[in-house]
Scaffold this motif. Structure first.
Motif, PDB file in Angstrom:
ATOM      1  N   THR A   1       0.817  -1.222   0.000  1.00  0.00           N
ATOM      2  CA  THR A   1       0.000   0.000   0.000  1.00  0.00           C
ATOM      3  C   THR A   1       0.845   1.264   0.000  1.00  0.00           C
ATOM      4  O   THR A   1       0.305   2.371   0.018  1.00  0.00           O
ATOM      5  N   SER A   2       2.181   1.093   0.015  1.00  0.00           N
ATOM      6  CA  SER A   2       3.139   2.211   0.043  1.00  0.00           C
ATOM      7  C   SER A   2       3.079   3.010   1.352  1.00  0.00           C
ATOM      8  O   SER A   2       3.611   4.121   1.427  1.00  0.00           O
ATOM      9  N   ILE A   3       2.457   2.456   2.390  1.00  0.00           N
ATOM     10  CA  ILE A   3       2.410   3.127   3.687  1.00  0.00           C
ATOM     11  C   ILE A   3       3.807   3.231   4.286  1.00  0.00           C
ATOM     12  O   ILE A   3       4.105   4.164   5.047  1.00  0.00           O
ATOM     13  N   ASP A   4       4.687   2.283   3.930  1.00  0.00           N
ATOM     14  CA  ASP A   4       6.051   2.312   4.465  1.00  0.00           C
ATOM     15  C   ASP A   4       6.809   3.575   4.058  1.00  0.00           C
ATOM     16  O   ASP A   4       7.786   3.964   4.690  1.00  0.00           O
ATOM     17  N   GLU A   5       6.333   4.239   2.993  1.00  0.00           N
ATOM     18  CA  GLU A   5       7.004   5.432   2.485  1.00  0.00           C
ATOM     19  C   GLU A   5       6.612   6.720   3.236  1.00  0.00           C
ATOM     20  O   GLU A   5       7.248   7.757   3.068  1.00  0.00           O
ATOM     21  N   LEU A   6       5.543   6.674   4.030  1.00  0.00           N
ATOM     22  CA  LEU A   6       5.011   7.887   4.649  1.00  0.00           C
ATOM     23  C   LEU A   6       6.015   8.681   5.510  1.00  0.00           C
ATOM     24  O   LEU A   6       5.962   9.912   5.519  1.00  0.00           O
ATOM     25  N   PRO A   7       6.945   8.033   6.241  1.00  0.00           N
ATOM     26  CA  PRO A   7       7.924   8.818   7.010  1.00  0.00           C
ATOM     27  C   PRO A   7       8.808   9.719   6.152  1.00  0.00           C
ATOM     28  O   PRO A   7       9.473  10.612   6.675  1.00  0.00           O
ATOM     29  N   GLN A   8       8.788   9.510   4.824  1.00  0.00           N
ATOM     30  CA  GLN A   8       9.556  10.383   3.948  1.00  0.00           C
ATOM     31  C   GLN A   8       8.985  11.800   3.928  1.00  0.00           C
ATOM     32  O   GLN A   8       9.616  12.728   3.411  1.00  0.00           O
ATOM     33  N   LEU A   9       7.805  11.984   4.515  1.00  0.00           N
ATOM     34  CA  LEU A   9       7.249  13.326   4.661  1.00  0.00           C
ATOM     35  C   LEU A   9       8.195  14.200   5.482  1.00  0.00           C
ATOM     36  O   LEU A   9       8.264  15.414   5.287  1.00  0.00           O
ATOM     37  N   PHE A  10       8.933  13.580   6.403  1.00  0.00           N
ATOM     38  CA  PHE A  10       9.917  14.330   7.197  1.00  0.00           C
ATOM     39  C   PHE A  10      11.084  14.771   6.309  1.00  0.00           C
ATOM     40  O   PHE A  10      11.640  15.853   6.495  1.00  0.00           O
ATOM     41  N   ASN A  11      11.472  13.925   5.344  1.00  0.00           N
ATOM     42  CA  ASN A  11      12.505  14.301   4.377  1.00  0.00           C
ATOM     43  C   ASN A  11      12.044  15.456   3.504  1.00  0.00           C
ATOM     44  O   ASN A  11      12.818  16.353   3.156  1.00  0.00           O
ATOM     45  N   VAL A  12      10.748  15.448   3.150  1.00  0.00           N
ATOM     46  CA  VAL A  12      10.174  16.526   2.348  1.00  0.00           C
ATOM     47  C   VAL A  12      10.178  17.821   3.142  1.00  0.00           C
ATOM     48  O   VAL A  12      10.555  18.884   2.627  1.00  0.00           O
ATOM     49  N   LEU A  13       9.792  17.733   4.392  1.00  0.00           N
ATOM     50  CA  LEU A  13       9.761  18.906   5.267  1.00  0.00           C
ATOM     51  C   LEU A  13      11.145  19.539   5.377  1.00  0.00           C
ATOM     52  O   LEU A  13      11.283  20.764   5.403  1.00  0.00           O
ATOM     53  N   ARG A  14      12.176  18.710   5.396  1.00  0.00           N
ATOM     54  CA  ARG A  14      13.559  19.177   5.518  1.00  0.00           C
ATOM     55  C   ARG A  14      14.156  19.641   4.189  1.00  0.00           C
ATOM     56  O   ARG A  14      15.273  20.162   4.156  1.00  0.00           O
TER      57      ARG A  14
END
Length: 217
Positions: A120-133
């Motif tokens: 479901t690609s849920i494993d990718e969601l923490p990359q939102l922190f990479n986007v924020l940075r």
């Protein structure tokens, strides 16, 4: 995928898209911050499920290569057993894609909850922190491993002309159903056509995958 004409990215045209890049960064910052806040309950549930399965760490941090070959640590929910990196060497011969990228459909290193969050690609969601940075964008080419970049040709290197993304044309369409060279072609097609509206279209395609998964594994 059919044989495609090679795409050569005009760097001067990329540099002229200043308005697009500014709007994209503002949107990335606001959307990732809002996403982290809204999805925080889901983050807690997934974190609990990962922890309950094998008591290992919730997050997985991996060195990736971004724009202009700058390295950064990319975050994901851990979907594999804690010794996954050590076991990679023994599985290399079972790689199912050509080129400098490892993919294996029935990877024995993937945990039970890992199968679900990868599909479901849920494993990718923490990359939102990479986007924020600012290390990643919501939309862009998949950030490669340093070991993969070492095998890149000059043509492949064009993928690193822009900020990498959580999702992109490759991730939101064919994903693992094609090989490395087809992925590069799709990424370069995205870079060449990049615009606010194209990014929005890809984001909607990505949201659809959460409810109707594609060939992710």
């Amino acid at each position: 995928m059919k044989q495609s004409t090679k795409i050569i990215i005009d760097k001067s045209l990329l540099s002229k898209k200043k308005y697009y890049h500014f709007i994209k960064r503002v949107f990335d910052f606001c959307a990732s911050l809002l996403g982290i806040i809204i999805l925080s309950p889901l983050f807690l549930v997934i974190a609990l499920l990962i922890k309950l399965e094998d008591r290992g760490p919730v997050f997985y941090k991996q060195k990736r290569v971004g724009k202009d070959q700058r390295e950064f640590n990319m975050f994901k929910f851990r979907s594999m057993h804690v010794d996954a990196d050590k076991r990679l060497a023994e599985l290399k011969k079972q790689n199912e894609v050509e080129g400098p990228m490892f993919k294996m459909k029935n990877d024995p290193r993937v945990t039970r909850i890992g199968h679900f969050i990868r599909k479901t690609s849920i494993d990718e969601l923490p990359q939102l922190f990479n986007v924020l940075r600012g290390e990643m964008s919501l939309v862009g080419p998949r950030p490669p491993l340093p070991s993969e970049v070492k095998e890149y040709t000059d043509y492949d290197m064009q993928r690193l002309l822009v900020v990498p993304g959580c999702s992109g044309l490759w991730q939101a369409t064919v994903r693992n159903s094609v090989g490395f060279h087809e992925m590069v072609q799709l990424d370069l097609e995205y870079i060449q056509k990049s615009s606010i509206w194209f990014d929005i279209k890809i984001l909607f395609m990505t949201i659809k995958i959460l409810f109707k998964p594609n060939s992710a594994y």
